[in-house]
Each structure stands twice: as structure tokens, then as C-alpha cells.
Motif scaffolding. Sequence first.
Motif, PDB file in Angstrom:
ATOM      1  N   UNK A   9       0.852  -1.186   0.000  1.00 10.30           N
ATOM      2  CA  UNK A   9       0.000   0.000   0.000  1.00 10.30           C
ATOM      3  C   UNK A   9       0.892   1.242   0.000  1.00 10.30           C
ATOM      4  N   UNK A  10       0.718   2.174  -0.954  1.00 11.64           N
ATOM      5  CA  UNK A  10       1.644   3.312  -1.069  1.00 11.64           C
ATOM      6  C   UNK A  10       1.420   4.380  -0.012  1.00 11.64           C
ATOM      7  N   UNK A  11       2.520   4.962   0.425  1.00 10.31           N
ATOM      8  CA  UNK A  11       2.511   6.155   1.244  1.00 10.31           C
ATOM      9  C   UNK A  11       2.884   7.340   0.359  1.00 10.31           C
ATOM     10  N   UNK A  12       3.243   8.447   0.984  1.00 12.56           N
ATOM     11  CA  UNK A  12       3.709   9.626   0.269  1.00 12.56           C
ATOM     12  C   UNK A  12       5.172   9.419  -0.131  1.00 12.56           C
ATOM     13  N   UNK A  13       5.747  10.364  -0.871  1.00 14.35           N
ATOM     14  CA  UNK A  13       7.138  10.267  -1.265  1.00 14.35           C
ATOM     15  C   UNK A  13       7.600  11.548  -1.920  1.00 14.35           C
ATOM     16  N   UNK A  14       8.697  11.451  -2.655  1.00 14.55           N
ATOM     17  CA  UNK A  14       9.216  12.608  -3.379  1.00 14.55           C
ATOM     18  C   UNK A  14      10.036  12.120  -4.557  1.00 14.55           C
ATOM     19  N   UNK A  15      10.274  13.023  -5.511  1.00 16.36           N
ATOM     20  CA  UNK A  15      11.090  12.718  -6.687  1.00 16.36           C
ATOM     21  C   UNK A  15      12.311  13.628  -6.674  1.00 16.36           C
ATOM     22  N   UNK A  16      13.487  13.024  -6.816  1.00 16.26           N
ATOM     23  CA  UNK A  16      14.744  13.766  -6.894  1.00 16.26           C
ATOM     24  C   UNK A  16      15.664  13.041  -7.853  1.00 16.26           C
ATOM     25  N   UNK A  17      16.261  13.787  -8.801  1.00 17.95           N
ATOM     26  CA  UNK A  17      17.186  13.199  -9.783  1.00 17.95           C
ATOM     27  C   UNK A  17      16.541  12.027 -10.524  1.00 17.95           C
ATOM     28  N   UNK A  18      15.284  12.199 -10.911  1.00 15.54           N
ATOM     29  CA  UNK A  18      14.530  11.189 -11.664  1.00 15.54           C
ATOM     30  C   UNK A  18      14.364   9.878 -10.911  1.00 15.54           C
ATOM     31  N   UNK A  19      14.362   9.935  -9.598  1.00 13.60           N
ATOM     32  CA  UNK A  19      14.108   8.756  -8.766  1.00 13.60           C
ATOM     33  C   UNK A  19      12.904   9.050  -7.874  1.00 13.60           C
TER      34      UNK A  19
ATOM     35  N   UNK B 205      23.958  10.050  -1.807  1.00 11.58           N
ATOM     36  CA  UNK B 205      24.067   9.192  -2.997  1.00 11.58           C
ATOM     37  C   UNK B 205      22.683   8.751  -3.468  1.00 11.58           C
ATOM     38  N   UNK B 206      21.753   9.715  -3.486  1.00  9.57           N
ATOM     39  CA  UNK B 206      20.389   9.486  -3.971  1.00  9.57           C
ATOM     40  C   UNK B 206      19.629   8.459  -3.134  1.00  9.57           C
TER      41      UNK B 206
END
Length: 377
Positions: A132-142, A227-228
Amino acid sequence: MKMKFILFLLPLVVYFSMCRDVKKSSDPRDVVVDTTMIKMLIPGDGSGVWSGGDGAISVPIKKDKSLWLFGDSFMGRIVDGKRDREKSRMVFGNLIVELDGEKSRTIHTGTPESPAPVVVSEKVDGHNTVYWPHHGFVKNNILHVLMTQIVFEKPGMWGFRANQIRYFRLRLPDYTLIDDEPVDSYKVNGVNLGFGFHEHEGYYYCYGNHVEGFSATLHAARAKLVDDKLQEWEYFDGTDWSGDPEATRPLEGIDVGVSSQFSVFPYQDKFILLVQGRMVREIYTFISDSPTGPWRNKKLIYTVPEPIEDERLFAYNAMAHPQYERDGMFLVSYCMNTSDVEQAWNDVRATIPYFIWITYEMVLNEVPQQPDPENVS
């Protein structure tokens, strides 16, 4: 196959929050009902795309482009407000809708005829599971996102349990899995981390609720992106940060039971918490001068109207989407679901997110506290 609806970590007992000092705006211009966002998420008749489900968690990529993460979902054609059973499919666990302006694309594995979740979960002790997904973020295409593994141990709507939380990294634009690992703190402190991700002064902050009887408290954690990858996790202990997850303490100033999904985000020189009471219709905001509180200025910003006339429906898990802003307002969603499986098929409105616009002025305007007459000499 009998349909199951996953209502992530929602208690059977309704928690009624304390409302004595709530400040409420009487100006109807403070809240505007939105009807366009759902049309962008479900274009046309829904053929071949996401067409309803649970969650409505948004992660901005860039201006006018966001990922919308959903849990249990429908995919397929809608005809006269009903789902076409021959042309629709259920996907349990997680789906992503990539919304670029008004152009949407549904991300899944499997095939259009037999779609599967973006992240597939293996069985646990012979039982079916989903992430089940939580929140997140996108950085450097990840895409960095936390997810809870849900295990179905018993039949029926409530026959599931949370097993673990894992941290996933997916490479954009093809959403290939880079790696994943367990969030060890969950086994130690029981805090359901992974919401309200934002960057502040060199750290990525996120939050989680901890169920305590009929209520639930809010906790904070943070990590550095090295390191991402999120590393060096710390937990707020009430006064400072500790590397020991057992040291976590509830954030101060919040007197409503914190639902499974909620939002914390910075705005100007403040931080805003938006939360819906657990399995009640009221949506509140609080503000703070720091990402860990103490929280103040409680506002009842909206009372969900839909379930009033239909006891099968219930609304829950309101979230803010501040990357969508217009005329001094930000976008807010809440989930709708039904206890009636047939209603889910026969009325699309029973299993889609609903959207409203809320003014920042209403949230941020601080009304002076009135003195307690019992303490006035």
C-alpha cells in the motif's frame, strides 16, 4: 472473485475529536468544490486507464506534472456512471497515474487485459499480500516512496494486518525498481512513517501516526539524502533528534486522532498540517513555526457532506496537494468508499476521490485566543 477493499489501518471504533477551541470560517469563499481534477485523472470514459480507487496521494515532479499514487483501484470503461464489468479490472495494492498538465497515463505492470500493481508483493506464510503506497518525493529522476505490506489472513473486509513498511526507489520515466529495504523503525516503535515528505534545511522530513487506543498521535522523522538514498534516520523525541527510533514522542498541540493519511508541508515561513479525524467527516488544519511543532491555530476547514444521506458511504484520509495552487488557494482531496460491493460497481461516485480548494488565508489567519473564564480572577 469476491472484491476486497483495503482501508489502510482504519479502526473499527470511530474516534470523535475534541472541538472546543476550533476556529471556523463562515465565509463560503474559503472553500470551493472542484470538479475538474477527477476528470483529468479519469479522461473520457476511463477505457484502459485508472477509473477510481483508494488513496489519492500526489507527488510533484515539476511544474504542472505530478504522480498520483493509489491503493486498490479500478481500471476500465465507465458507462452511464457505472463500471462495465466486462471491460473493467480490479488492481489490488498500488497504481500510479502520471498527470502531466491535463494528460494522464496509468502506470502498472502486467497487461491491459490483466493489469498488476507497479510493485508486486510476495506471499507471506501462504497468505496473499499487497503493498500500500505512502507519500514520497522525486529527486534526480528517482521516486522515493514508502509502502506498507498488507497481509490478508482472514476473509472479510477487515481480515488483514500490516506486516512491514519498506522503502522503495523507482527510476523514472519507466518506473523500474532500483532497490528496496525495510524501514526498521516500524518494528521498534509502531509509527506508520511515510507521509508529509518535504525538504528543509538539508533534511527530508516525514511523519507517521501511531495508533493508541481509540486515537492516534503524530510523530516526526528525518533523514539525509546521500548518494540518492535516504540515510542516517533520526526521530523527534519531544525536544531534539535521536538516532534511536524508540525515543520518538508525539508532536504537541494536536487534539484530533491522526488518520492514516494526512499532509504536512511548508508555506512561506510556516508549516501546515492538514488532517481528517479518524473515520469522521471533519477536516482540520494546524500551523507551526517549525516542522515539529508545537502545532496551533486549529481550524475546522471542511465537513464532508457526501455520507449524510447514504450510510453505506464513508469519507476518510484527506490530503493536501499544495503543488496545485490558484488564487491564494491550495487543492485538498478526501477519499470516498462504500461498504457495499455492488455499489462500487454501479455508482462510480462511491469509490473516487473528491476535491476542494481551500484558501491559505483561512488556514494562516490566527484569531486571538479567548481567555478561559474559569481561570479569570
